[in-house]
Design a protein around this motif. Sequence first.
Motif, PDB file in Angstrom:
ATOM      1  N   GLY A  53       0.841  -1.305   0.027  1.00 54.05           N
ATOM      2  CA  GLY A  53       0.031   0.084   0.153  1.00 54.05           C
ATOM      3  C   GLY A  53       0.640   1.171  -0.045  1.00 54.05           C
ATOM      4  N   ARG A  54       2.161   1.073  -0.256  1.00 52.21           N
ATOM      5  CA  ARG A  54       2.999   2.274  -0.285  1.00 52.21           C
ATOM      6  C   ARG A  54       3.309   2.948  -1.712  1.00 52.21           C
ATOM      7  N   GLY A  55       2.746   2.335  -2.721  1.00 55.36           N
ATOM      8  CA  GLY A  55       2.967   2.902  -4.029  1.00 55.36           C
ATOM      9  C   GLY A  55       4.296   2.195  -4.616  1.00 55.36           C
ATOM     10  N   LEU A  56       4.395   2.689  -5.792  1.00 56.98           N
ATOM     11  CA  LEU A  56       5.650   2.074  -6.574  1.00 56.98           C
ATOM     12  C   LEU A  56       7.252   2.248  -5.845  1.00 56.98           C
ATOM     13  N   SER A  57       7.199   3.325  -4.909  1.00 57.33           N
ATOM     14  CA  SER A  57       8.605   3.549  -4.245  1.00 57.33           C
ATOM     15  C   SER A  57       8.766   2.123  -3.417  1.00 57.33           C
ATOM     16  N   SER A  58       7.898   1.553  -3.020  1.00 59.08           N
ATOM     17  CA  SER A  58       8.132   0.445  -1.934  1.00 59.08           C
ATOM     18  C   SER A  58       8.658  -0.895  -2.949  1.00 59.08           C
ATOM     19  N   LEU A  59       8.172  -0.747  -4.262  1.00 60.73           N
ATOM     20  CA  LEU A  59       8.540  -1.836  -5.137  1.00 60.73           C
ATOM     21  C   LEU A  59      10.065  -1.718  -5.850  1.00 60.73           C
ATOM     22  N   TYR A  72      -7.273 -11.629   4.007  1.00 61.49           N
ATOM     23  CA  TYR A  72      -7.203 -10.085   4.463  1.00 61.49           C
ATOM     24  C   TYR A  72      -8.623 -10.330   4.864  1.00 61.49           C
ATOM     25  N   THR A  73      -8.913  -9.361   6.093  1.00 58.92           N
ATOM     26  CA  THR A  73     -10.248  -9.058   6.479  1.00 58.92           C
ATOM     27  C   THR A  73     -10.670  -7.803   5.600  1.00 58.92           C
ATOM     28  N   GLN A  74     -11.931  -7.599   5.855  1.00 59.33           N
ATOM     29  CA  GLN A  74     -12.516  -6.448   4.865  1.00 59.33           C
ATOM     30  C   GLN A  74     -11.800  -5.067   5.561  1.00 59.33           C
ATOM     31  N   GLU A  75     -11.757  -5.027   6.734  1.00 61.70           N
ATOM     32  CA  GLU A  75     -11.101  -4.017   7.540  1.00 61.70           C
ATOM     33  C   GLU A  75      -9.545  -3.870   7.081  1.00 61.70           C
ATOM     34  N   GLU A  76      -8.874  -4.888   6.845  1.00 58.44           N
ATOM     35  CA  GLU A  76      -7.371  -4.797   6.586  1.00 58.44           C
ATOM     36  C   GLU A  76      -7.297  -4.442   5.188  1.00 58.44           C
ATOM     37  N   VAL A  77      -8.177  -4.724   4.477  1.00 61.30           N
ATOM     38  CA  VAL A  77      -8.077  -4.411   2.804  1.00 61.30           C
ATOM     39  C   VAL A  77      -8.154  -2.818   3.003  1.00 61.30           C
ATOM     40  N   GLY A  78      -9.075  -2.316   3.745  1.00 67.52           N
ATOM     41  CA  GLY A  78      -9.441  -0.752   3.670  1.00 67.52           C
ATOM     42  C   GLY A  78      -8.423   0.006   4.281  1.00 67.52           C
ATOM     43  N   ARG A  79      -7.632  -0.631   5.218  1.00 64.13           N
ATOM     44  CA  ARG A  79      -6.473  -0.180   5.840  1.00 64.13           C
ATOM     45  C   ARG A  79      -5.285   0.271   4.765  1.00 64.13           C
ATOM     46  N   VAL A  80      -5.105  -1.034   4.047  1.00 64.69           N
ATOM     47  CA  VAL A  80      -3.817  -1.058   3.259  1.00 64.69           C
ATOM     48  C   VAL A  80      -4.147  -0.258   2.122  1.00 64.69           C
ATOM     49  N   LEU A  81      -5.308  -0.080   1.577  1.00 63.63           N
ATOM     50  CA  LEU A  81      -5.922   0.819   0.418  1.00 63.63           C
ATOM     51  C   LEU A  81      -6.207   2.206   0.854  1.00 63.63           C
ATOM     52  N   ARG A 119     -13.281  -7.118  -7.589  1.00 66.25           N
ATOM     53  CA  ARG A 119     -12.598  -8.436  -7.652  1.00 66.25           C
ATOM     54  C   ARG A 119     -11.276  -8.466  -7.202  1.00 66.25           C
ATOM     55  N   GLY A 120     -10.768  -7.363  -7.143  1.00 67.43           N
ATOM     56  CA  GLY A 120      -9.259  -7.172  -6.505  1.00 67.43           C
ATOM     57  C   GLY A 120      -9.318  -7.370  -4.921  1.00 67.43           C
ATOM     58  N   PHE A 121     -10.226  -6.683  -4.334  1.00 63.98           N
ATOM     59  CA  PHE A 121     -10.625  -6.698  -3.051  1.00 63.98           C
ATOM     60  C   PHE A 121     -10.846  -8.156  -2.544  1.00 63.98           C
ATOM     61  N   GLN A 122     -11.815  -8.831  -3.443  1.00 63.41           N
ATOM     62  CA  GLN A 122     -11.970 -10.110  -3.119  1.00 63.41           C
ATOM     63  C   GLN A 122     -11.008 -11.287  -3.164  1.00 63.41           C
TER      64      GLN A 122
END
Length: 279
Positions: free
Chosen positions: A9-15, A141-150, A130-133
């Motif tokens: 969730g940190r963008g391209l810089s993390s990659l 992931y839980t829905q809450e974790e998906v939201g936090r990361v994104l 579908r990506g979230f799924q």
Amino acid sequence: MARQKSALGRGLSSLIEKRDEPGRVEILELDPASIFSGTEQPREYFDEKEIEALCESIDKHGILMPLIVSGNSDGNYTLVTGERRLRAARKLGLKRVPAIQKEFKGGVALEVALIENIQRQNLNPVEKARGFQRLIEDFTYTQEEVGRVLGKSRVYITNSLRLLALPDEIIRGLIEGKISEGHARALLMITDRAAQISLFYRVVSEEMTVRDVENHARGMTEVKKDKKSSGKKVYHELEKRLAERLSTNVSVTKGKRKGRIVIEFTSEEDLHNILGYFN
């Protein structure tokens, strides 16, 4: 599966960052034919007009942002991010494309790439959902974790996932841009799938606004509630009248296909009296 939370969730810089060499990143020049799309790509629909526009931009300015890839044991590469750029490069017949190779442990590459691709602004609502799924089903992931990361609320993730419950015709229309996400959310107010599909075609043919669809869906819901309430009143009245005539408790229920009347009796005499009434 263990998650590399610090890189997600940190963008391209993390990659692309290399901690041992700050600011220095090796750019490879790779043959597009040696790069294969990964299964983590959430995009399913590629607008040819957008690809054509990207081709014109690349033809004029080149590929300004390198692709991110990971190496394979056969000497080829798996694409992590940059599907549209790769497609445009192949369409232009480019022999080399700039790329940054980044290696991950285990299945983390899939996880990171999926999150990076979901963060793209040009994914349609269905592809995002579908990506979230996939994050939930494949990476626990839980829905809450998906939201936090994104950087999204849990409610946003939940509402996006609800879109996947729509009939195929409506999902296809959403992917193709025939209706907006707002239209789709309004259609979710209707529980009957046939009614959803019918209203969807009206939305497309009559170019209804989101507010129009909301009002129409709300009206359909109210009518259904009124009919249900009216039906209950009729059955209650019938129970009351029969109970008075038969001097016993009576229950009237209506199912989807058939109804039932239950008449209580406490003795054979009561039963004969009830049968005598109907005779």
